[in-house]
Write a protein that holds these residues in place. Structure first.
Motif: not given
Length: 311
Positions: A198-203, A205-207, A242-246
């Motif tokens: 599952q993925f989330q876009v935040a600020n 960045r893609l988590n 941008e890549a964020g956190e996993i």
């Protein structure tokens, strides 16, 4: 003076130690036996090209990368993996062949036949509708009349749909794909372990998050977390993020009893270093990446620790 934060790998070593010392000892499907817990979470940053490769032993990241690219083709036969020198899926069809024929063929000879003989590969090299089949060709059915349905020639491409959804509906809570197709699990050589992403876009960045129903922490995790890092970074690039956190979540997280030497050696080591994963080209779609597009830098792991795979 403030102390520096712990190395990202320390949470993995702490989990390994906890399971080895306190996990429930049980007989599992393979007959080898494990120590197991239910439920674990780890978080890793992908900022500045970071990648959570294990440093307390060498991880052959190109094997994991080739496997991920193979999943995205939808292929379910080991032939193409074997051609690339990837052996991680061979044990299951090899075991099936030995049981069916009684022939005590070794792995090298079996793989040679897979590569050289297309008919043999078609008969013995297919894994059933595993990961890639579900990711890019989830079965779809169309009505043919009188309440009857037939399987459509082309199924749902969850990955293509995901890329489009991230681009057009970044606030959605449905940015995910899964390999757990209940109707087809019984036909798979191995039901999906890393089953739902599952993925989330935040600020900007893609988590990314992976739920893994079953995790061989000693061997499989290193490849699974690299795969999550890789697909998250690919999706981010394709969607101008941008890549964020996993976030990694394990269901049944276990260590095999015959991995004592691996566990005791590894938890005695001290992690160090900050490896980077870079993608050197942006192809036209997420299905057009090649192994040459990926580069790992600043990776100086300690020596490899060998351990048997439970089939």
């Amino acid at each position: 003076m403030a102390s520096s934060p712990p190395h990202y790998e320390q949470q993995y070593l702490d989990l390994m130690r906890h399971i080895w010392l306190h996990g429930d000892e049980r007989i599992d499907r393979t007959g080898v036996g494990t120590r197991s817990i239910l439920g674990a979470t780890m978080r890793f940053s992908l900022a500045d090209d970071a990648v959570p490769l294990l440093t307390t032993k060498r991880v052959y990241w190109k094997v994991a990368a080739r496997e991920m690219l193979w999943f995205l083709t939808g292929d379910t036969n080991i032939r193409e993996l074997v051609r690339q020198g990837v052996h991680i899926w061979t044990d299951w069809p090899l075991d099936s062949y030995r049981k069916a024929t009684g022939e005590e063929i070794d792995r090298d000879a079996f793989e040679a036949r897979i590569v050289e003989d297309q008919a043999f590969a078609a008969r013995w090299g297919d894994l059933g509708p595993v990961y890639g089949a579900q990711w890019v060709n989830w079965p779809r059915y169309e009505e043919v009349g009188d309440g009857l349905y037939r399987r459509a020639a082309q199924g749902h491409n969850q990955i293509a749909d995901l890329v489009e959804a991230i681009r057009t509906s970044p606030g959605s809570r449905r940015l995910l794909f899964t390999g757990w197709n209940v109707a087809e699990v019984s036909r798979m050589a191995l039901p999906p372990c890393h089953m739902t992403y599952q993925f989330q876009v935040a600020n900007g960045r893609l988590n990314g998050l992976l739920f893994q129903r079953s995790c061989d922490l000693g061997l499989g995790f290193a490849f699974n977390i690299f795969g999550l890092s890789m697909i998250t970074r690919m999706l981010a690039q394709q969607c101008d993020l941008e890549a964020g956190e996993i976030v990694w979540q394990g269901g049944d997280v276990h260590l095999y009893l015959n991995h004592a030497e691996l566990v005791e050696e590894q938890i005695g080591r001290i992690p160090s270093g900050s490896p980077k994963l870079r993608i050197n080209r942006r192809p036209s779609s997420i299905f057009d990446y090649r192994i040459e597009d990926f580069e790992v830098a600043d990776y100086a792991p300690q020596r490899h620790i060998a351990a048997p795979v439970a089939v």
